[in-house]
Design an enzyme around this catalytic site. Sequence first.
Site, PDB file in Angstrom:
ATOM      1  N   GLY A 187       0.820  -1.206   0.000  1.00 18.61           N
ATOM      2  CA  GLY A 187       0.000   0.000   0.000  1.00 18.61           C
ATOM      3  C   GLY A 187       0.850   1.250   0.000  1.00 18.61           C
ATOM      4  O   GLY A 187       1.982   1.258  -0.499  1.00 18.61           O
ATOM      5  N   VAL A 191       0.516   4.748   5.487  1.00 14.65           N
ATOM      6  CA  VAL A 191       0.039   3.621   6.298  1.00 14.65           C
ATOM      7  C   VAL A 191       1.200   2.692   6.625  1.00 14.65           C
ATOM      8  O   VAL A 191       1.268   2.119   7.718  1.00 14.65           O
ATOM      9  CB  VAL A 191      -1.093   2.864   5.579  1.00 14.65           C
ATOM     10  CG1 VAL A 191      -1.503   1.620   6.364  1.00 14.65           C
ATOM     11  CG2 VAL A 191      -2.295   3.780   5.385  1.00 14.65           C
ATOM     12  N   GLY A 192       2.129   2.548   5.690  1.00 16.32           N
ATOM     13  CA  GLY A 192       3.295   1.709   5.938  1.00 16.32           C
ATOM     14  C   GLY A 192       4.067   2.148   7.167  1.00 16.32           C
ATOM     15  O   GLY A 192       4.535   1.309   7.964  1.00 16.32           O
ATOM     16  N   GLU A 209       5.659  -3.164   0.983  1.00 15.82           N
ATOM     17  CA  GLU A 209       5.687  -2.960  -0.464  1.00 15.82           C
ATOM     18  C   GLU A 209       4.909  -1.686  -0.765  1.00 15.82           C
ATOM     19  O   GLU A 209       3.683  -1.699  -0.811  1.00 15.82           O
ATOM     20  CB  GLU A 209       5.078  -4.176  -1.179  1.00 15.82           C
ATOM     21  CG  GLU A 209       5.812  -5.483  -0.943  1.00 15.82           C
ATOM     22  CD  GLU A 209       7.239  -5.464  -1.478  1.00 15.82           C
ATOM     23  OE1 GLU A 209       7.534  -4.652  -2.378  1.00 15.82           O
ATOM     24  OE2 GLU A 209       8.061  -6.262  -1.009  1.00 15.82           O
ATOM     25  N   CYS A 243       1.546   0.606  -8.743  1.00 14.33           N
ATOM     26  CA  CYS A 243       2.678   1.157  -8.009  1.00 14.33           C
ATOM     27  C   CYS A 243       3.957   1.213  -8.840  1.00 14.33           C
ATOM     28  O   CYS A 243       4.888   1.931  -8.498  1.00 14.33           O
ATOM     29  CB  CYS A 243       2.927   0.358  -6.729  1.00 14.33           C
ATOM     30  SG  CYS A 243       3.256  -1.394  -7.023  1.00 14.33           S
TER      31      CYS A 243
END
Length: 496
Positions: A187, A191-192, A209, A243
Amino acid sequence: MFSAELERLRNSYNSHKTKSISWRRDQVRAMMRMINENRDAIGDALKKDLNKSQMDMELMELMCVHNDIIDTLDNLEERMKPDKCRKSLLSVMNTVEVRKEPFGVVLVIGAWNFPFMLTLQPLVGAIAAGNCAVIKPSELAPESGALIKQLVEKYLDPDCFSVIIAGPKESSDLINNHRFDLIFYTGGSFVGKLIMQAAAKHLTPVILELGGKNPCYVDKSCDLDCTAKRIAWGKWSNAGQACVAPDFILCEQAIREPLIEKIKEKVREMYGDDPKNSESYGRIVNERHVKRLRALLEGVEIVYGGDIDESDRYFAPTIVTNVKEDAAIKNEEIFGPILPIYIVKDIDEAISIMNDGEKSLQLSVFARDRKVIDKVTAKTSSGGITVNDLLIQHGELDLPFGGVGDSGIGNYHGKYTFDTFSQKRSVYESFTPELMNVVRYPPYSQRQLSVLRPLVFKSGPIPKPIWFFLKLAVIASAGVLMAYLYKIVTESKKFS
């Protein structure tokens, strides 16, 4: 909220059922059946969530999962074998190896842009490595998430896998208040970072990722027709929601207009004069993201596209130029069908821009000049680099896929997924007779050190043939050596 579910998985893992190769093979084969027997349902879910075509489903979603399953079944036994290590002369009779063991109960958090591939592909490796798993599909692709839950519960071992459909609040509880043995997240970087903070409470390893602003340099030496076609395909597949898609183009002034005209031509060839009516053109995941993308058009000049229909979640393939310095599109990851084109004076300025800011997940260069290709490759850093193509590298299982810095931590695909979900455990088993070990025990003497030094201190690389005969000589003369060492040690201790 999720404690009972996690305890059930933990108990299953502690029973050691997941460690057998037969269980792992059965579960991976079940995943293959799950895909093959439900293609129509998967296609319907992707159509509702993202307006994906049958071809997009096959090539962009299921192909990578299918190939990873086949690759895993073909190589699982070999991957599970311990890695033998080089040994010092002191350990020549011993076992020195690295075993691949499962982490335990892992959490796999999928993404909405490729909801099946980005959820199921890491799961293949988690199973192959012998883990139990909690799977959390993205709530932004609700049809796909619901189907993943239904299929996993039907096809995979219910004692070892659980699919959780959760919104932001429940997801926060899952990550912050429960302990996992590894977290795998696909994502955005925002948020990572939150996941990494939550994982730090328990020192849980994380694989992130993420994405980033992927630069694409188009050199004047490129094949313009081929370059434009591949940019049009790579940028607007899945409506730009990939991405590894290029975030922006860098090129010299002389080729900007010819490049733009060629890209327009290729977009019309692929999606027609009105992409909204094309079966091959996708949709933005929700209206909120359509509004986010619309806001990125402030401070730019639209030279192609720009048509938007929020109610249909449609955003046309769009090319922009003359971007103002303070425009949001310069700093934010686009993750959509807007392609800015920036002018650079030469390759050195392009490299400087590529290296400015955070490292990207994927960098690309289109050129036929070998010096240009080598210069970009040598003087930049990114998770991966593609030359004269886009997206296609994602399907190569022998290439590790992952970012660096702000674009991610860790990698996967093929054997790298198995490695990612395996803990590397060092194992040393001693079979050396005690008479050969006596030289290492105190009280020490100078004579002991003179005997130990050539055995434990490296003197440089030893050619393999010499090393083979050296080991053979050590083993063959073990009896003589033991007697000799015993005599030296006993005499040195008698007179020291």
